[in-house]
Design a protein around this motif. Structure first.
Motif, mmCIF file in Angstrom:
data_model
loop_
_atom_site.group_PDB
_atom_site.id
_atom_site.type_symbol
_atom_site.label_atom_id
_atom_site.label_comp_id
_atom_site.label_asym_id
_atom_site.label_seq_id
_atom_site.Cartn_x
_atom_site.Cartn_y
_atom_site.Cartn_z
ATOM 1 N N MET A 34 -6.921 -6.549 -2.785
ATOM 2 C CA MET A 34 -6.895 -6.706 -1.299
ATOM 3 C C MET A 34 -6.799 -5.403 -0.586
ATOM 4 O O MET A 34 -6.919 -4.733 0.445
ATOM 5 C CB MET A 34 -5.884 -7.994 -0.935
ATOM 6 C CG MET A 34 -6.588 -9.234 -1.047
ATOM 7 S SD MET A 34 -5.234 -10.442 -0.912
ATOM 8 C CE MET A 34 -5.419 -10.457 0.773
ATOM 9 N N GLN A 35 -5.524 -4.852 -1.203
ATOM 10 C CA GLN A 35 -5.193 -3.493 -0.742
ATOM 11 C C GLN A 35 -6.419 -2.428 -0.888
ATOM 12 O O GLN A 35 -6.552 -1.761 0.215
ATOM 13 C CB GLN A 35 -3.871 -2.990 -1.625
ATOM 14 C CG GLN A 35 -2.542 -3.709 -1.400
ATOM 15 C CD GLN A 35 -1.662 -3.296 -2.271
ATOM 16 O OE1 GLN A 35 -1.864 -3.289 -3.348
ATOM 17 N NE2 GLN A 35 -0.417 -3.135 -1.716
ATOM 18 N N ALA A 36 -6.933 -2.282 -1.803
ATOM 19 C CA ALA A 36 -8.158 -1.281 -2.318
ATOM 20 C C ALA A 36 -9.057 -1.217 -1.352
ATOM 21 O O ALA A 36 -9.531 -0.539 -0.792
ATOM 22 C CB ALA A 36 -8.322 -1.470 -3.751
ATOM 23 N N VAL A 37 -9.745 -2.650 -1.025
ATOM 24 C CA VAL A 37 -10.821 -2.670 -0.213
ATOM 25 C C VAL A 37 -10.476 -3.124 1.094
ATOM 26 O O VAL A 37 -11.261 -3.483 2.104
ATOM 27 C CB VAL A 37 -11.616 -3.798 -0.674
ATOM 28 C CG1 VAL A 37 -12.060 -3.292 -2.051
ATOM 29 C CG2 VAL A 37 -11.304 -5.069 -0.733
ATOM 30 N N GLY A 38 -9.306 -2.853 1.638
ATOM 31 C CA GLY A 38 -9.034 -3.252 3.180
ATOM 32 C C GLY A 38 -8.873 -4.554 3.731
ATOM 33 O O GLY A 38 -8.600 -4.598 4.940
ATOM 34 N N LEU A 39 -8.670 -5.384 2.931
ATOM 35 C CA LEU A 39 -8.163 -6.693 3.471
ATOM 36 C C LEU A 39 -6.760 -6.731 3.901
ATOM 37 O O LEU A 39 -6.449 -7.606 4.897
ATOM 38 C CB LEU A 39 -8.254 -8.023 2.387
ATOM 39 C CG LEU A 39 -9.763 -8.407 2.272
ATOM 40 C CD1 LEU A 39 -10.674 -7.519 1.499
ATOM 41 C CD2 LEU A 39 -9.668 -9.753 1.550
ATOM 42 N N VAL A 40 -6.100 -5.916 3.395
ATOM 43 C CA VAL A 40 -4.447 -5.674 3.955
ATOM 44 C C VAL A 40 -4.368 -4.067 3.948
ATOM 45 O O VAL A 40 -4.946 -3.303 2.983
ATOM 46 C CB VAL A 40 -3.485 -6.271 3.124
ATOM 47 C CG1 VAL A 40 -3.648 -5.641 1.665
ATOM 48 C CG2 VAL A 40 -2.045 -6.189 3.380
ATOM 49 N N ASN A 41 -3.806 -3.574 4.915
ATOM 50 C CA ASN A 41 -3.396 -2.067 5.069
ATOM 51 C C ASN A 41 -1.941 -1.967 4.827
ATOM 52 O O ASN A 41 -0.923 -2.444 5.478
ATOM 53 C CB ASN A 41 -3.529 -1.837 6.816
ATOM 54 C CG ASN A 41 -3.016 -0.527 6.858
ATOM 55 O OD1 ASN A 41 -2.696 0.322 6.077
ATOM 56 N ND2 ASN A 41 -3.001 -0.333 8.368
ATOM 57 N N ASP A 42 -1.813 -1.574 3.546
ATOM 58 C CA ASP A 42 -0.444 -1.654 2.849
ATOM 59 C C ASP A 42 0.104 -0.102 2.907
ATOM 60 O O ASP A 42 1.009 0.287 2.112
ATOM 61 C CB ASP A 42 -0.089 -2.024 1.624
ATOM 62 C CG ASP A 42 0.594 -3.399 1.730
ATOM 63 O OD1 ASP A 42 0.772 -3.675 2.920
ATOM 64 O OD2 ASP A 42 0.566 -4.319 0.759
ATOM 65 N N HIS A 43 -0.659 0.991 3.638
ATOM 66 C CA HIS A 43 -0.004 2.275 3.978
ATOM 67 C C HIS A 43 1.326 1.860 4.673
ATOM 68 O O HIS A 43 1.467 1.139 5.414
ATOM 69 C CB HIS A 43 -0.936 3.021 4.501
ATOM 70 C CG HIS A 43 -2.090 3.479 3.916
ATOM 71 N ND1 HIS A 43 -2.062 4.528 3.164
ATOM 72 C CD2 HIS A 43 -3.466 2.965 4.179
ATOM 73 C CE1 HIS A 43 -3.433 4.685 2.639
ATOM 74 N NE2 HIS A 43 -4.173 3.676 3.226
ATOM 75 N N LEU A 44 2.188 2.931 4.049
ATOM 76 C CA LEU A 44 3.583 2.916 4.935
ATOM 77 C C LEU A 44 3.431 3.250 6.254
ATOM 78 O O LEU A 44 2.496 4.197 6.647
ATOM 79 C CB LEU A 44 4.584 3.652 3.975
ATOM 80 C CG LEU A 44 4.759 3.507 2.719
ATOM 81 C CD1 LEU A 44 5.874 4.553 2.268
ATOM 82 C CD2 LEU A 44 5.239 1.937 2.664
ATOM 83 N N LEU A 45 4.285 2.761 7.135
ATOM 84 C CA LEU A 45 4.124 3.108 8.514
ATOM 85 C C LEU A 45 4.318 4.679 8.753
ATOM 86 O O LEU A 45 3.794 5.074 9.575
ATOM 87 C CB LEU A 45 5.200 2.174 9.294
ATOM 88 C CG LEU A 45 5.078 0.621 9.438
ATOM 89 C CD1 LEU A 45 6.262 0.007 10.003
ATOM 90 C CD2 LEU A 45 3.939 0.585 10.339
#
Length: 201
Positions: free
Chosen positions: A172-183
């Motif tokens: 999910m993180q890899a393909v952008g279902l979730v944006n888990d880059h730090l703020l």
């Protein structure tokens, strides 16, 4: 430090030029291309128990053996293709992972046919929009979430393997279902903007 400013990238991406480029150009960007979604499904399964850097270093070997990650061609693989990969150090030589990739390709095609695209099936797990993480440190990023647990259950029910909830969350993180880059990471804002504009084709 980021090539685009003074704010630091996510700490996991700082160990090699390969990781930096992947972090800056791919990780967390919402994807709807079924070929790309299949590629990352396969690569995340290959990562199980290993570092993502190891997978990135062998990515070209995977592209070569898996014929550009064409799920239809991969689904037709048999013993000959598996043995060829097991003899090549350019991929992760784990029979279970390689055989599961072929089986998963077959399930992928079934879901693609049923839903019109695999993307349409996949994005239902976030109601059709990227989830926006608000993490201030790497320690705040979970290994799995209710969404990834549900995805794992459903993919396993369909017959896929190497799709546990932790693997699904990394996917999910890899393909952008979730944006888990730090703020604090410059890419967080880029991915958030992409998420605001995101629509399924």
């Amino acid at each position: 430090m980021s090539a685009t400013g003074t704010a630091p990238r996510c700490a996991w991406a700082l160990h090699s030029a390969l990781e930096i480029d992947y972090h800056d150009t791919e990780w967390g960007r919402p994807q709807t291309d079924d070929r790309i979604l299949f590629e990352f499904l396969l690569l995340e399964g290959a990562q199980a128990g290993l570092s993502w850097r190891t997978v990135l270093e062998k990515r070209e070997g995977y592209r070569r053996h898996f014929l550009g990650f064409d799920p239809r061609r991969v689904a037709a693989f048999g013993a000959t293709e598996i043995e060829a990969m097991l003899a090549d150090p350019g991929v992760i030589r784990h029979r279970g992972k390689l055989e599961s990739a072929v089986d998963n390709a077959r399930v992928f095609l079934e879901l693609q046919a049923k839903h019109g695209s695999f993307a349409r099936y996949l994005w239902q797990f976030t109601d059709g929009k990227p989830l926006q993480g608000q993490r201030e440190s790497m320690g705040q990023i979970p290994a799995q979430t209710p969404e990834s647990q549900r995805m794992s259950r459903e993919l396993k029910r369909q017959g896929m393997r190497f799709v546990g909830p932790t693997i699904c969350y990394a996917y999910m993180q890899a393909v952008g279902l979730v944006n888990d880059h730090l703020l604090s990471c410059p890419c967080h804002g880029d991915c958030a903007t992409a998420g605001e504009r995101f629509t399924l084709p």
